[in-house]
Design a protein around this motif. Structure first.
Motif, PDB file in Angstrom:
ATOM      1  N   SER A 303       0.850  -1.187   0.000  1.00  0.00           N
ATOM      2  CA  SER A 303       0.000   0.000   0.000  1.00  0.00           C
ATOM      3  C   SER A 303       0.884   1.234   0.000  1.00  0.00           C
ATOM      4  O   SER A 303       2.001   1.213   0.528  1.00  0.00           O
ATOM      5  CB  SER A 303      -0.918   0.005   1.230  1.00  0.00           C
ATOM      6  OG  SER A 303      -1.601   1.244   1.339  1.00  0.00           O
ATOM      7  N   VAL A 304       0.370   2.317  -0.602  1.00  0.00           N
ATOM      8  CA  VAL A 304       1.120   3.577  -0.578  1.00  0.00           C
ATOM      9  C   VAL A 304       1.076   4.208   0.806  1.00  0.00           C
ATOM     10  O   VAL A 304       1.881   5.081   1.112  1.00  0.00           O
ATOM     11  CB  VAL A 304       0.565   4.563  -1.628  1.00  0.00           C
ATOM     12  CG1 VAL A 304       0.788   4.040  -3.029  1.00  0.00           C
ATOM     13  CG2 VAL A 304      -0.908   4.864  -1.389  1.00  0.00           C
ATOM     14  N   THR A 305       0.163   3.764   1.654  1.00  0.00           N
ATOM     15  CA  THR A 305       0.141   4.188   3.057  1.00  0.00           C
ATOM     16  C   THR A 305       0.701   3.049   3.901  1.00  0.00           C
ATOM     17  O   THR A 305      -0.024   2.382   4.645  1.00  0.00           O
ATOM     18  CB  THR A 305      -1.288   4.547   3.497  1.00  0.00           C
ATOM     19  OG1 THR A 305      -2.164   3.453   3.179  1.00  0.00           O
ATOM     20  CG2 THR A 305      -1.770   5.796   2.797  1.00  0.00           C
ATOM     21  N   GLU A 306       2.012   2.847   3.757  1.00  0.00           N
ATOM     22  CA  GLU A 306       2.665   1.759   4.479  1.00  0.00           C
ATOM     23  C   GLU A 306       2.661   1.983   5.983  1.00  0.00           C
ATOM     24  O   GLU A 306       2.830   1.035   6.753  1.00  0.00           O
ATOM     25  CB  GLU A 306       4.112   1.611   3.996  1.00  0.00           C
ATOM     26  CG  GLU A 306       5.056   2.740   4.370  1.00  0.00           C
ATOM     27  CD  GLU A 306       4.784   4.042   3.661  1.00  0.00           C
ATOM     28  OE1 GLU A 306       4.980   5.115   4.266  1.00  0.00           O
ATOM     29  OE2 GLU A 306       4.357   3.977   2.485  1.00  0.00           O
ATOM     30  N   ASP A 307       2.444   3.217   6.423  1.00  0.00           N
ATOM     31  CA  ASP A 307       2.464   3.495   7.855  1.00  0.00           C
ATOM     32  C   ASP A 307       1.323   2.787   8.590  1.00  0.00           C
ATOM     33  O   ASP A 307       1.521   2.237   9.673  1.00  0.00           O
ATOM     34  CB  ASP A 307       2.408   5.005   8.095  1.00  0.00           C
ATOM     35  CG  ASP A 307       1.394   5.702   7.194  1.00  0.00           C
ATOM     36  OD1 ASP A 307       0.621   4.998   6.524  1.00  0.00           O
ATOM     37  OD2 ASP A 307       1.370   6.945   7.154  1.00  0.00           O
ATOM     38  N   ILE A 356      -5.411  -1.381   1.203  1.00  0.00           N
ATOM     39  CA  ILE A 356      -5.416  -2.238   2.393  1.00  0.00           C
ATOM     40  C   ILE A 356      -6.747  -2.976   2.508  1.00  0.00           C
ATOM     41  O   ILE A 356      -6.797  -4.142   2.916  1.00  0.00           O
ATOM     42  CB  ILE A 356      -5.150  -1.397   3.648  1.00  0.00           C
ATOM     43  CG1 ILE A 356      -3.762  -0.749   3.572  1.00  0.00           C
ATOM     44  CG2 ILE A 356      -5.253  -2.241   4.911  1.00  0.00           C
ATOM     45  CD1 ILE A 356      -3.471   0.226   4.705  1.00  0.00           C
ATOM     46  N   PHE A 357      -7.840  -2.315   2.134  1.00  0.00           N
ATOM     47  CA  PHE A 357      -9.161  -2.937   2.211  1.00  0.00           C
ATOM     48  C   PHE A 357      -9.236  -4.202   1.364  1.00  0.00           C
ATOM     49  O   PHE A 357      -9.868  -5.192   1.756  1.00  0.00           O
ATOM     50  CB  PHE A 357     -10.228  -1.929   1.762  1.00  0.00           C
ATOM     51  CG  PHE A 357     -11.635  -2.444   1.836  1.00  0.00           C
ATOM     52  CD1 PHE A 357     -12.340  -2.388   3.030  1.00  0.00           C
ATOM     53  CD2 PHE A 357     -12.257  -2.984   0.726  1.00  0.00           C
ATOM     54  CE1 PHE A 357     -13.642  -2.866   3.107  1.00  0.00           C
ATOM     55  CE2 PHE A 357     -13.549  -3.468   0.788  1.00  0.00           C
ATOM     56  CZ  PHE A 357     -14.250  -3.409   1.979  1.00  0.00           C
ATOM     57  N   ILE A 384      -9.696   2.395   7.117  1.00  0.00           N
ATOM     58  CA  ILE A 384      -9.637   1.870   5.746  1.00  0.00           C
ATOM     59  C   ILE A 384     -10.974   1.927   5.015  1.00  0.00           C
ATOM     60  O   ILE A 384     -11.003   1.799   3.787  1.00  0.00           O
ATOM     61  CB  ILE A 384      -9.113   0.418   5.728  1.00  0.00           C
ATOM     62  CG1 ILE A 384     -10.089  -0.506   6.426  1.00  0.00           C
ATOM     63  CG2 ILE A 384      -7.728   0.321   6.340  1.00  0.00           C
ATOM     64  CD1 ILE A 384      -9.878  -1.949   6.133  1.00  0.00           C
ATOM     65  N   VAL A 385     -12.077   2.111   5.729  1.00  0.00           N
ATOM     66  CA  VAL A 385     -13.384   2.133   5.062  1.00  0.00           C
ATOM     67  C   VAL A 385     -13.887   3.546   4.805  1.00  0.00           C
ATOM     68  O   VAL A 385     -14.883   3.720   4.103  1.00  0.00           O
ATOM     69  CB  VAL A 385     -14.444   1.341   5.867  1.00  0.00           C
ATOM     70  CG1 VAL A 385     -14.014  -0.101   6.064  1.00  0.00           C
ATOM     71  CG2 VAL A 385     -14.708   2.005   7.213  1.00  0.00           C
TER      72      VAL A 385
END
Length: 607
Positions: A303-307, A356-357, A384-385
Motif C-alpha cells: 500500500s502507498v500508506t505503508e504506515d 489495504i481494504f 480503511i473504510v
C-alpha cells in the motif's frame, strides 16, 4: 566527486548502493567537548526492473544499514520536510520506552504532526485537528495511536516481527487462617494447573524460530530471548538455525546476529571496513528476495500508506503504542497550501486505505487470535473504510439540488414518533461532537474547517480513490502517485492562490453549479406559484445552502487570488442578480395594465 568523476547517483533510477560516513566512531566534538553522534549518508541501490517499494523500501534499507553500523535499540523516523522543534522530544519518548512497568511492551511513541506554513484560517484543514487532537488521544486509552509515517520513535525489536513480551503474573499467595484441608485442596489444584501449562523445552525453542500460519500471532517471541547471563548472545547463535534466520532476515550473518541483541550494540569482532562492506550488501536490490521483509518484518509493503500497515502489524503482535503531546511541538514540517496539491495528498491517503481494504492484511479479517484488541481493530477498520463514505456523501450533496429542480422534498413525511427518534439522533451526534471538542480543547473554527474539508475531500479525492482501487483490483490498472508539493519560502502563502487544474476538481465544481442552479430554480418556481410554495421552499434552500457552505473553501481555491473583490461578494452578487432578474420578469413593469373584465373558469364543460 573530488577526483573529477561524475557522482554515481546522478541517475536516480540506476545507481549502486552508496554510503558516506560524515561522523564515524572517531567523530567530532561539539563546543563543550562532547562527542557528536554518528552521521551517515545512505543511498540504496537502484536498478531498472526491480520493485523498490518507494518509502517503505527505503525505510527497510535504513533499518538494515543502521543495524549493521550502530544497531541502536531505538530509532526516530522523520519525513524529509520535517525538523526537530523540541530538543527534549526524544527524551520524552525514552521516558515511555524505558518505563519499568509498561516500557517493554511499547513498540513506538507517536508525536502529532504540526506545520509551519499554514495560512491563518487553515483553509484546507492541514492541521487535521479532529484526527490528531481527538481521535489519536482516544486511541491512546485503548492500545495506542496509529502510526502516521513521521514523528515517531520506534523500538527496533518491534520491527523484527517479535511478539511483545508477556506480562508475568504475580505469584499466588496462601493465607494461614484457612484450615489445613483447604490449603491442601488449593495446592492440589495448583499442581493440576501446572501440569497442564508445562511445556517441553524443545517446543519452546521451536516456537521461537519457526513461522506460524497466516493470520496468527507472529513466530518470534521476544520474551523468550534471555540475556541475563554473560555470553547469552553466543549461546543463542549456537542454538538458532542459521538457515531459518537467513531465510527470514536475508543473507547477512552480521545483520542476523544483530537481530538477536535486544539491547542493541555492534559486534566487537568486526572492523569498520568490514561493517561498511556488509552495509553496502544489505542495501542491494536483490537482498530482500525470498525473505520476509515487507511481509512480516520492517515496513510492510502492499500500500502507498505503508504506515497504517506497519503499525497494524505491530499491534497484532501484542505491542502497544503511546501518544505523546509535549507543550512545545516536537517536530514541525511543511504542508501543501495549494488546493490541487492538497487534494492529491488526500487522494494518496485514501487510495492507500482502499489498497489495504482489498489486501490480505485487511483489519476486517486479518490478525484474529493475536494481541490486537477489539476497539483497536475497530479503529483500524475505520481508517480503511472511510473512502467508501464518498458514495453516500455524493448522493447527499446532490439531493438538495434535485429537490429544488423537481419540487420534491428530501425526506418523506414522518410520524411524530419517527420525528422524535430523528431529532434524538441528531442531538446525540451534536452533543458527542461538542463533548469531544471540549475534552480535546479544539476550537470551533478548527473543527468547522475540518468538517468543510471532509465534504470537499469526500466528493473528490475519496471518490476517485474508490474507483482507482476498483480498477486496480478488477482490471489490474496500477496508478502511480507523485510526491506532494509543499510550501516554499519564496513568498508567504504564495502557493495558496495558485490554480492548478486536476480532474479532482470536477465533482465539487459540478455539485456547486447544481446547487446554485437549484437555488435559482427553486426561488423562481416559488415566485411563479405564489405564497403557498414559499413554506416548503425554505426547507429545501436550507439543505442546498448547507452544501454550498461546506464547499465554500473549495470555491475560494477555485477562483484563486481576488485582489479587489472578495469571493463571498461574487457569490452573493450572482445569487442576488439572478433573484432580482426573476422578480423583474415576474412583475413585468413595462407591460400595460388592462382594465377589462376578469375572466375566470366556471368549471363547466361547454363542448
Amino acid at each position: 566527486m573530488q577526483d573529477g568523476t561524475p557522482w554515481p547517483g546522478n541517475n536516480v533510477r540506476d545507481h549502486p548502493g552508496m554510503i558516506q560516513v560524515f561522523l564515524g566512531q572517531s567523530g567530532g566534538l561539539d563546543v563543550e567537548g562532547n562527542e557528536l553522534p554518528r552521521l551517515v549518508y545512505v543511498s540504496r541501490e537502484k536498478r531498472p526492473g526491480y520493485n523498490h517499494h518507494k518509502k517503505a523500501g527505503a525505510m527497510n534499507a535504513l533499518v538494515r544499514v543502521s543495524a549493521v553500523l550502530t544497531n541502536a535499540p531505538y530509532m526516530l523516523n522523520l519525513d524529509c520536510d520535517h525538523y526537530v522543534n523540541n530538543s527534549k522530544a526524544v527524551k520524552e519518548a525514552m521516558c515511555f520506552m524505558m518505563d519499568p512497568l509498561v516500557g517493554k511492551k511499547v513498540c513506538y511513541v507517536q508525536f502529532p504532526q504540526r506545520f509551519d506554513s499554514i495560512d491563518r484560517h487553515d483553509r484546507y484543514a492541514n492541521k487535521n485537528v479532529v484526527f490528531f487532537d481527538i481521535n489519536m488521544k482516544g486511541l491512546d486509552g485503548i492500545q495506542g495511536p496509529i502510526y502516521v509515517g513521521t514523528g515517531c520513535v520506534f523500538r527496533r525489536q518491534a520491527l523484527y516481527g517479535y511478539d511483545a513480551p508477556k506480562t508475568k503474573k504475580p505469584p499466588s499467595r496462601t493465607c494461614n487462617c484457612w484450615p489445613k484441608w483447604c490449603v491442601c485442596c488449593f495446592c492440589f489444584g495448583n499442581r493440576k494447573n501446572k501440569k497442564k501449562v508445562t511445556k517441553p523445552k524443545t517446543e519452546k525453542k521451536k516456537r521461537l524460530f519457526f513461522k506460524k500460519e497466516e493470520n496468527q500471532s507472529p513466530a518470534y517471541a521476544l520474551s523468550e530471548i534471555d540475556e541475563a547471563a554473560a555470553g547469552a548472545e553466543t549461546q543463542k547463535a549456537g542454538i538458532v538455525n542459521q538457515q531459518k534466520l537467513e531465510k527470514k532476515f536475508g543473507q547477512s550473518a552480521v545483520f542476523v546476529a544483530s537481530t538477536l541483541l535486544e539491547n542493541g550494540g555492534t559486534l566487537r569482532c568486526d572492523s569498520p571496513a568490514s561493517l561498511l562492506k556488509e552495509a553496502i550488501h544489505v542495501i542491494g536490490c536483490g537482498y530482500e528476495d525470498k525473505t520476509d521483509w515487507g511481509k512480516e518484518i520492517g515496513w510492510i509493503y502492499g500500500s502507498v500508506t505503508e504506515d497504517i500497515l506497519t503499525g497494524f502489524k505491530m499491534h497484532c503482535h501484542g505491542w502497544r503504542s503511546i501518544y505523546c503531546i509535549p507543550k512545545r511541538p516536537a517536530f514541525k514540517g511543511s504542508a501543501p497550501l495549494n488546493l490541487s496539491d492538497r487534494l492529491n495528498q488526500v487522494l494518496r491517503w485514501a487510495l492507500g486505505s482502499i489498497e489495504i481494504f482489498f489486501s490480505n492484511h485487511c483489519p476486517l479479517w486479518y490478525g484474529y487470535g493475536g494481541g490486537l484488541k477489539f476497539l483497536e481493530r475497530f479503529s483500524y477498520i475505520n481508517s480503511i473504510v472511510y473512502p467508501w463514505t464518498s458514495i453516500p456523501l455524493l448522493a447527499y450533496c446532490t439531493l438538495p439540488a434535485i429537490c429544488l429542480l423537481t419540487g420534491k422534498f428530501i425526506t418523506p413525511e414522518l410520524s411524530n414518533l419517527a420525528s422524535i427518534w430523528y431529532m434524538s439522533l441528531f442531538i446525540c451526534i451534536f452533543a458527542t461532537g461538542i463533548l469531544e471538542m471540549r475534552w480535546a480543547r479544539v476550537a470551533v473554527d478548527d473543527w468547522w474547517r475540518n468538517e468543510q474539508f471532509w465534504v470537499i475531500g469526500g466528493v473528490s479525492a475519496h471518490l476517485f480513490a474508490v474507483f482507482q482501487g476498483l480498477l486496480k483490483v478488477i482490471a489490474g490498472v496500477d496508478t502511480s502517485f507523485t510526491v506532494t508539493t509543499k510550501a516554499g519560502d519564496d513568498e508567504e502563502f504564495s502557493e495558496l492562490y495558485t490554480f492548478k487544474w486536476t480532474t479532482l476538481l470536477i465533482p465539487p465544481t459540478t455539485l456547486l453549479l447544481l446547487n446554485f442552479i437549484g437555488v435559482v430554480a427553486g426561488i423562481s418556481n416559488a415566485i411563479n406559484n405564489g405564497y403557498e410554495s414559499w413554506g416548503p421552499l425554505f426547507g429545501k434552500l436550507f439543505f442546498a445552502f448547507w452544501v454550498i457552505v461546506h464547499l465554500y473553501p473549495f470555491l475560494k481555491g477555485l477562483l484563486g487570488r481576488q485582489n479587489r473583490t472578495p469571493t463571498i461578494v461574487i457569490v452573493w452578487s450572482i445569487l442576488l442578480a439572478s433573484i432580482i432578474s426573476l422578480l423583474w420578469v415576474r412583475v413585468n413593469p413595462f407591460l400595460a395594465k388592462t382594465d377589462g373584465p376578469l375572466l375566470e373558469e366556471c368549471g363547466l364543460d361547454c363542448t
